[in-house]
Design an enzyme around this catalytic site. Structure first.
Site, PDB file in Angstrom:
ATOM      1  N   ASN A  11       0.880  -1.173   0.000  1.00 29.52           N
ATOM      2  CA  ASN A  11       0.000   0.000   0.000  1.00 29.52           C
ATOM      3  C   ASN A  11       0.919   1.225   0.000  1.00 29.52           C
ATOM      4  O   ASN A  11       1.439   1.609   1.042  1.00 29.52           O
ATOM      5  CB  ASN A  11      -0.886  -0.049   1.243  1.00 29.52           C
ATOM      6  CG  ASN A  11      -1.844   1.126   1.328  1.00 29.52           C
ATOM      7  OD1 ASN A  11      -1.773   2.063   0.528  1.00 29.52           O
ATOM      8  ND2 ASN A  11      -2.730   1.083   2.307  1.00 29.52           N
ATOM      9  N   ARG A  93      -2.527  -1.904  -3.531  1.00 25.52           N
ATOM     10  CA  ARG A  93      -3.639  -0.963  -3.462  1.00 25.52           C
ATOM     11  C   ARG A  93      -3.408   0.111  -4.528  1.00 25.52           C
ATOM     12  O   ARG A  93      -2.359   0.753  -4.554  1.00 25.52           O
ATOM     13  CB  ARG A  93      -3.688  -0.319  -2.086  1.00 25.52           C
ATOM     14  CG  ARG A  93      -4.822   0.658  -1.979  1.00 25.52           C
ATOM     15  CD  ARG A  93      -4.891   1.257  -0.610  1.00 25.52           C
ATOM     16  NE  ARG A  93      -6.029   2.143  -0.519  1.00 25.52           N
ATOM     17  CZ  ARG A  93      -6.282   2.871   0.546  1.00 25.52           C
ATOM     18  NH1 ARG A  93      -5.491   2.796   1.596  1.00 25.52           N
ATOM     19  NH2 ARG A  93      -7.324   3.669   0.560  1.00 25.52           N
ATOM     20  N   HIS A 181     -11.985   4.774  -1.216  1.00 21.87           N
ATOM     21  CA  HIS A 181     -12.040   3.948   0.001  1.00 21.87           C
ATOM     22  C   HIS A 181     -12.826   2.655  -0.241  1.00 21.87           C
ATOM     23  O   HIS A 181     -13.349   2.048   0.691  1.00 21.87           O
ATOM     24  CB  HIS A 181     -12.698   4.699   1.182  1.00 21.87           C
ATOM     25  CG  HIS A 181     -11.815   5.721   1.826  1.00 21.87           C
ATOM     26  ND1 HIS A 181     -12.295   6.906   2.339  1.00 21.87           N
ATOM     27  CD2 HIS A 181     -10.485   5.749   2.038  1.00 21.87           C
ATOM     28  CE1 HIS A 181     -11.301   7.608   2.841  1.00 21.87           C
ATOM     29  NE2 HIS A 181     -10.177   6.929   2.664  1.00 21.87           N
ATOM     30  N   ARG A 241      -7.970  18.026   4.064  1.00 19.76           N
ATOM     31  CA  ARG A 241      -8.757  18.295   2.851  1.00 19.76           C
ATOM     32  C   ARG A 241     -10.094  18.931   3.230  1.00 19.76           C
ATOM     33  O   ARG A 241     -10.671  18.565   4.252  1.00 19.76           O
ATOM     34  CB  ARG A 241      -9.001  16.999   2.074  1.00 19.76           C
ATOM     35  CG  ARG A 241      -7.774  16.497   1.325  1.00 19.76           C
ATOM     36  CD  ARG A 241      -8.020  15.122   0.728  1.00 19.76           C
ATOM     37  NE  ARG A 241      -7.234  14.097   1.394  1.00 19.76           N
ATOM     38  CZ  ARG A 241      -7.400  12.786   1.243  1.00 19.76           C
ATOM     39  NH1 ARG A 241      -8.329  12.331   0.440  1.00 19.76           N
ATOM     40  NH2 ARG A 241      -6.631  11.939   1.881  1.00 19.76           N
ATOM     41  N   GLU A 382      -8.138  -2.804   4.886  1.00 24.74           N
ATOM     42  CA  GLU A 382      -8.013  -2.834   3.429  1.00 24.74           C
ATOM     43  C   GLU A 382      -6.981  -3.864   2.983  1.00 24.74           C
ATOM     44  O   GLU A 382      -7.124  -4.486   1.934  1.00 24.74           O
ATOM     45  CB  GLU A 382      -7.599  -1.448   2.930  1.00 24.74           C
ATOM     46  CG  GLU A 382      -8.728  -0.448   3.027  1.00 24.74           C
ATOM     47  CD  GLU A 382      -8.320   0.876   3.631  1.00 24.74           C
ATOM     48  OE1 GLU A 382      -7.628   0.864   4.680  1.00 24.74           O
ATOM     49  OE2 GLU A 382      -8.683   1.912   3.062  1.00 24.74           O
TER      50      GLU A 382
END
Ligand code: ADP
Length: 397
Positions: A11, A93, A181, A241, A382
């Protein structure tokens, strides 16, 4: 898949590379590690066993380490710690799969070339996701590599959930809502019915609240709508963000404040969200411990936006049966969960205060027995989702 066969999951973000090693067909976590602060001075590496005990650490002094050097270090590390295991595949990922990749994909030069064309859609992340794939092809070309896309889970959303109200000549260029996501939500969608079989066809809204944060409406294990759109800056306010913003603000920044593209990008991605509103930190723990009213205002704004999006996603589902919290904030912040659930009482959410406060790190229900909407905490995983996809693709070959 023999018991000595293993799958590696990579990842890679803009400044870090995380890896995990899973053993055998049961995909038991054997070790995990990460290199952080790539390109910055204080690059460091740490690896832990499945129980979390540190098995190796390294710090680089002097010259900055890039993704390629980081991958070389990780491959050397893995080779010296495999202890008789054989790595049969590597899963990656990958933030963006565009419209074409609606599931995991065996990677080859052709797929990589196609993914390169998607870089303008995710310029801050995609090149960093693809760099380790190229490193692996160069250093271990015989090992199959599988790409798992953060967008894939959302490709089946209804057309209206994916559309912007823009002219077709613009939307035809791929300017539409993708959602991100997805690997986290897919993991949650698979975990809930295991925890409670009654939830298999439930109307679920899941909130993945980490440094990046989004929410997703799911029904029958499929994504119906999500708060992130064309990019991962949409939706909820995040660590740095801004989340959903009137596009008129961007025009104003350019026209009236004379900001150029780079300055606007920096403002929206790196200087806004919890950090921007508080003026203190992007880190929820720091803000929760602060008595500064600006810290409390930043948290309150995040809670408010989660509540608004929850209503919107419940509308997309035509109801709500389950609310799930995940990600570093969702899993750990009892105060944030309590505030969100307090505001969602109108939807039939009733938090069990004792269950919410009880520390735990597994999948758990935190609503009262009588709550019309069940509230669950599902720790994000994940990496395991990627390992499962990688094994599936391997078995199809
Ligand atoms: P990423 O999106 O980078 O994977 P994480 O999922 O690890 O990030 O989430 C990081 C966020 O989780 C940070 O804002 C951090 O402060 C928050 N967090 C972690 N532990 C706690 C805690 N005990 N209480 C409140 N917030 C926490």
């Amino acid at each position: 898949m023999h018991s000595t066969d293993s799958i590696v999951v990579i990842n890679a973000g803009s400044s870090s590379i995380k890896f995990s090693l899973y053993d055998g067909a049961a995909l038991e976590l054997a070790m995990r590690g990460k290199i952080e602060n790539l390109y910055a001075g204080a690059t460091r590496f740490v690896a832990q066993d499945a129980a979390g005990a540190v098995i190796d650490e390294h710090r680089w002094s002097g010259g900055a380490i890039d993704h390629a050097a980081g991958m070389r270090f990780l491959i050397d590390f893995a080779q010296s710690h495999l202890a008789g295991r054989r790595v049969v595949a590597v899963g990656h990922r990958i933030v963006h799969g565009g419209v074409d990749y609606s599931g995991p994909q065996l990677l080859d030069a052709g797929v990589l070339a196609q993914l390169d064309t998607l870089v303008p859609l995710a310029p801050l992340h995609l090149p960093h996701n693809l760099a380790p794939v190229r490193s692996m092809f160069a250093m271990a070309p015989q090992v199959p590599q599988v790409g798992c896309f953060d967008t894939a889970f959302h490709t089946g959303q209804p057309a209206a959930a994916q559309a912007f109200a823009l002219p077709a000549r613009i939307t035809d260029l791929g300017i539409r809502r993708y959602g991100f996501h997805g690997l986290s939500y897919e993991y949650i969608a698979g975990t809930l019915p295991q925890a409670d079989p009654h939830l298999a066809n439930a109307k679920v809204v899941a909130a993945h609240l980490g440094n990046g944060a989004s929410m997703c409406a799911m029904r029958g294990g499929r994504s119906v709508a999500s708060t992130m759109g064309f990019t991962a800056v949409d939706g909820l306010p995040m660590g740095t963000r801004c989340g959903a913003l009137d596009p008129g603000v961007v025009l104003y920044l350019i026209e009236e404040l004379g900001m150029d593209v780079a300055a606007v990008q920096k403002l929206l991605y790196q200087e806004s969200g919890l950090l921007g509103v508080s003026g203190l930190s992007s880190d929820m723990r720091t803000l929760e411990q602060s008595a500064d009213p600006r810290a409390q205002a930043a948290i309150a704004l995040m809670v408010y936006r989660i509540g608004r999006e929850l209503g919107s996603l419940a509308a997309a589902l035509g109801g709500l049966d389950v609310l799930v919290f995940s990600g570093g904030i969702g899993e750990n912040s009892t105060a944030l969960r309590a505030a969100v659930c307090r505001d969602a009482a109108w939807l039939g959410v009733q938090l069990d205060a004792a269950a919410n406060d009880r520390s735990g790190d597994g999948v758990r229900r935190v609503s009262t027995a009588g709550s019309r909407v069940a509230v669950w905490v599902v720790p994000a995983n994940e990496e395991l989702m990627i390992a499962r996809h990688t094994l599936d693709i391997l078995e199809q070959q």
